[in-house]
Enzyme design. Structure first.
Site, PDB file in Angstrom:
ATOM      1  N   SER A 145      11.838  24.772  24.047  1.00  0.00           N
ATOM      2  CA  SER A 145      10.998  25.611  24.656  1.00  0.00           C
ATOM      3  C   SER A 145      10.947  27.332  24.038  1.00  0.00           C
ATOM      4  O   SER A 145       9.880  27.975  24.015  1.00  0.00           O
ATOM      5  CB  SER A 145      11.076  25.890  26.109  1.00  0.00           C
ATOM      6  N   HIS A 197      14.014  31.683  27.047  1.00  0.00           N
ATOM      7  CA  HIS A 197      12.546  31.926  27.044  1.00  0.00           C
ATOM      8  C   HIS A 197      12.321  33.469  26.495  1.00  0.00           C
ATOM      9  O   HIS A 197      11.269  33.720  25.760  1.00  0.00           O
ATOM     10  CB  HIS A 197      11.701  31.723  28.118  1.00  0.00           C
TER      11      HIS A 197
END
Length: 408
Positions: A145, A197
């Site tokens: 991610s 992230h």
């Protein structure tokens, strides 16, 4: 007449077509992450402590391999499915633009920059004089991610659109799109690495604004890799995309990589700029191969042919099929026998001179509209009626027998 039957493709066919449309590197990453998850699931490996990205392990034991092993492991089925579903459209778009080898280099660069940002932020937070926070140093992160957030930033910054939809619920300005996703994931999902992230977003902006341009090799570097023997088996695959673009710098356009006098990148014309160096495949050889495999009469829209010749050829072919398919065992009366003799003569004439079929159509008796409508009312197609009447020299009875023989 047998009706035309049109069937829709089944689910396996649609899945196969969808999978064939995914470029080589993107599909390879999807397969690798899926296989690794299944193997971990089968052997019961769920700690991930040996392969995850941990700032303390990287700094104290210099386990740099964690930077790259951590991105291929996922903790749950939802984790791997969500990441791979996001990778397919993002990775496919970037791979078609940059090429497979260049995208691989981009992924390695983004993974490295994500790790560097992660280490720097974790060190600053852990050793700040006001309130040291050591949790980030011992955090164990896995998943693709982080790179996905970098790809989102690159794609949204260079797409030229003004807004993006968040899961189809509401639209947000493009510049806020990755930040909104960061907040939404953090609020809706548990056990999510906020720092991982966040570092992906920072790496994406750094790449977009050209801060990594000095690390990007030229096209000769990618060409030498593609020319290597150990990669020849991959290059021969149809989904592999060569780095054949014309960008001599070797990287995708950024806000600072192009000429500053041109505002195309900022004014929504990014796709026109990319198309000038987008990888293209040779279509001539493929077209020649297709013509050999399918030697039909099809032609492209750009080919100019005489419509009159095409129509006459179609009529003559249909007339020849009607004559050739006439049943020889069909009982005919005296008039039909004479007509059969004329048909045989016409068939021999067509064999000697195929072009004589079309003029012969105009030399015989011209059928009246009333006769044509009479046969059409019996259920025959108008084109077949006209050809049958022309073949029968206007004899209505013989034309009916020709048409009936076709139905039989």
């Amino acid at each position: 007449m047998r009706p035309n039957i049109v069937t829709e493709a089944g689910l396996p066919t649609r899945v196969g077509q969808w999978w064939d449309g995914i470029p080589f590197l993107t599909s390879s990453v999807v397969v690798a992450c899926g296989i690794i998850y299944l193997v971990c699931l089968l052997v019961g490996y769920d700690s991930f402590f040996e392969i995850c990205f941990s700032p303390s392990a990287v700094l104290s034991q210099f386990q740099v391999y964690r930077i790259y092993t951590s991105i291929f492991f996922h903790g749950s089925l939802l984790h791997v499915l969500f990441n791979m579903m996001a990778l397919v459209p993002l990775g496919s778009e970037l791979e078609r633009i940059t090429g497979s080898v260049r995208l691989l280099y981009m992924i390695i660069l983004l993974a490295t920059s994500n790790a560097i940002f992660h280490l720097l932020i974790a060190l600053v937070v852990a050793h700040n004089p006001f309130h040291p926070y050591l949790f980030l140093m011992n955090e164990c992160s896995i998943g693709f991610s982080g790179i996905l957030f970098s790809m989102i930033v690159i794609e949204t910054s260079l797409s030229g659109v003004q807004s993006r939809s968040v899961f189809g619920l509401f639209n947000v300005p493009t510049k806020w799109y990755p930040w909104i996703l960061l907040v939404v994931f953090q609020l809706l999902m548990t056990n999510v690495s906020l720092l991982g992230h966040l570092c992906g977003i920072l790496s994406g902006f750094a790449y977009t604004y050209g801060l990594f341009n000095f690390l990007m090799p030229g096209t000769s570097f990618y060409s030498s890799i593609e020319a290597s023997s150990w990669l020849s088996s991959c290059i021969r695959r149809p989904k592999f995309i060569l780095c054949t673009g014309g960008n001599s710098a070797g990287y995708i356009p950024t806000h600072s990589s192009q000429n500053t006098t041109s505002s195309g990148l900022l004014s929504g014309n990014i796709w026109r700029n990319w198309s000038s160096w987008m990888p293209r495949r040779e279509s001539f050889a493929q077209s020649t191969q297709d013509n050999q495999r399918f030697p039909g009469r099809g032609r492209t829209l750009g080919v100019v042919q005489s419509q009159t010749v095409s129509a006459d050829n179609s009529d003559s072919n249909l007339q020849a099929r009607l004559l050739d398919n006439s049943s020889p065992n069909h009982s005919l009366d005296v008039a039909a026998t004479g007509t059969g003799q004329r048909l045989s003569d016409g068939r021999r004439q067509a064999a000697d001179n195929p072009a004589a079929l079309v003029p012969a159509r105009h030399q015989g008796s011209v059928a009246s509209e009333e006769e044509i409508q009479k046969l059409v009312s019996m259920g025959f197609e108008r084109t077949q009626v006209e050809v049958a009447l022309a073949a029968a020299d206007g004899d209505l009875n013989v034309a009916v027998e020709i048409l009936m023989s076709q139905q039989g």
